[in-house]
Design an enzyme around this catalytic site. Structure first.
Site, PDB file in Angstrom:
ATOM      1  N   TYR A  36      50.509  22.322  27.731  1.00  0.00           N
ATOM      2  CA  TYR A  36      49.706  22.571  28.879  1.00  0.00           C
ATOM      3  C   TYR A  36      48.264  23.753  28.907  1.00  0.00           C
ATOM      4  CZ  TYR A  36      54.607  22.632  31.526  1.00  0.00           C
ATOM      5  OH  TYR A  36      55.293  22.093  31.689  1.00  0.00           O
ATOM      6  N   HIS A  92      60.535  21.306  24.282  1.00  0.00           N
ATOM      7  CA  HIS A  92      59.737  20.925  25.413  1.00  0.00           C
ATOM      8  C   HIS A  92      60.984  19.307  24.961  1.00  0.00           C
ATOM      9  CE1 HIS A  92      56.230  20.904  27.110  1.00  0.00           C
ATOM     10  NE2 HIS A  92      56.677  19.931  27.874  1.00  0.00           N
TER      11      HIS A  92
END
Length: 251
Positions: A36, A92
């Site tokens: 991000y 992730h």
């Protein structure tokens, strides 16, 4: 601390004031990730809020190209966040440099050393979850998956229930499409709420932990208001039965 029922997804948030506002409004679960590119933003927002660190559940995720340098990469994330530890560290995706034995063992060492509290996973399917348990002898601290009325991976929910760990839902508002789905609009109208609140209330009623992204005070407050909505079994069943399907982030 208890796992918060609703948290803040921060993908796309680039202003620390949004994170501070969320904390001021009562959000206690903050979710970020290396990919991000805003761990520093989230950390600054936490610092500005000035709440007791023990009152927050802070999560970040190792990206797929960092899963063979777990310790070094986690330390870099902690530096960006300005924290001594995170409550959840996620794999992730089980892709790229992911090797269950080496990656998970390295994460277990971080937990032993106090740099992380829980070893979590994201976008794991049943086979990946079973391999996790084979390696570490325990279920993950959480599994974070795309889950919303237009994409309902029920096998992951059943696995989480069976093994007693939280299922965290990202993109819980179907990428902004929930107000186009008739059963959701009908549930919302019955309760005098928005379709977005109906979607969040549906997830909460199923014991799922949604982390909607919001940056304005108005949207942050509206999402939190879903915590006070009590859907009937019929409401939940109506949204369960939505036939449209749209996976926002397919592999």
């Amino acid at each position: 601390m208890d796992f918060p029922r609703l948290g803040l997804g921060t993908m796309g948030i680039d202003d620390p004031d949004a994170v501070t506002t969320a904390i001021d409004l009562g959000y206690r679960h903050l979710d970020t990730a290396q990919i991000y590119d805003n761990e520093a933003v989230v950390g600054e927002g936490i610092d500005q809020a000035g709440v007791d660190r023990d009152d927050l559940l802070v999560a970040t995720k190792l990206w797929i190209d960092q899963l063979d340098r777990v310790r070094e990469s986690t330390v870099e994330s902690l530096d960006r966040l300005g924290l001594d530890s995170v409550d959840l560290l996620y794999v992730h995706r089980p892709k790229g440099a992911y090797d269950p034995e080496s990656t998970l063992s390295a994460m277990a060492e971080l937990r032993d050393d106090g740099l992380i509290d829980g070893i979590a996973v994201s976008n794991f399917e049943i086979g990946d979850l079973d391999r996790f348990a084979d390696v570490l002898g325990e279920p993950p601290a959480a599994n974070q998956v795309e889950y919303h009325p237009l994409f309902q991976p029920e096998d992951r929910l059943e696995h989480a229930r069976e093994h007693d760990y939280p299922l965290v839902a990202y993109s819980p508002l179907s990428g902004g499409e929930v107000d186009t789905v008739e059963p959701i609009v009908e549930v919302a109208d019955r309760h005098g709420i928005t379709p977005e609140q109906a979607s969040l209330a549906w997830l909460l009623a199923k014991g799922i932990h949604p982390i909607p992204k919001a940056s304005s005070r108005e949207h942050l407050e509206a999402n939190r208001a879903a915590l006070d909505v009590e859907l009937t079994d019929e409401d939940v069943a109506a949204i369960d039965a939505v036939e449209r399907e749209h996976e926002l982030y397919p592999e």
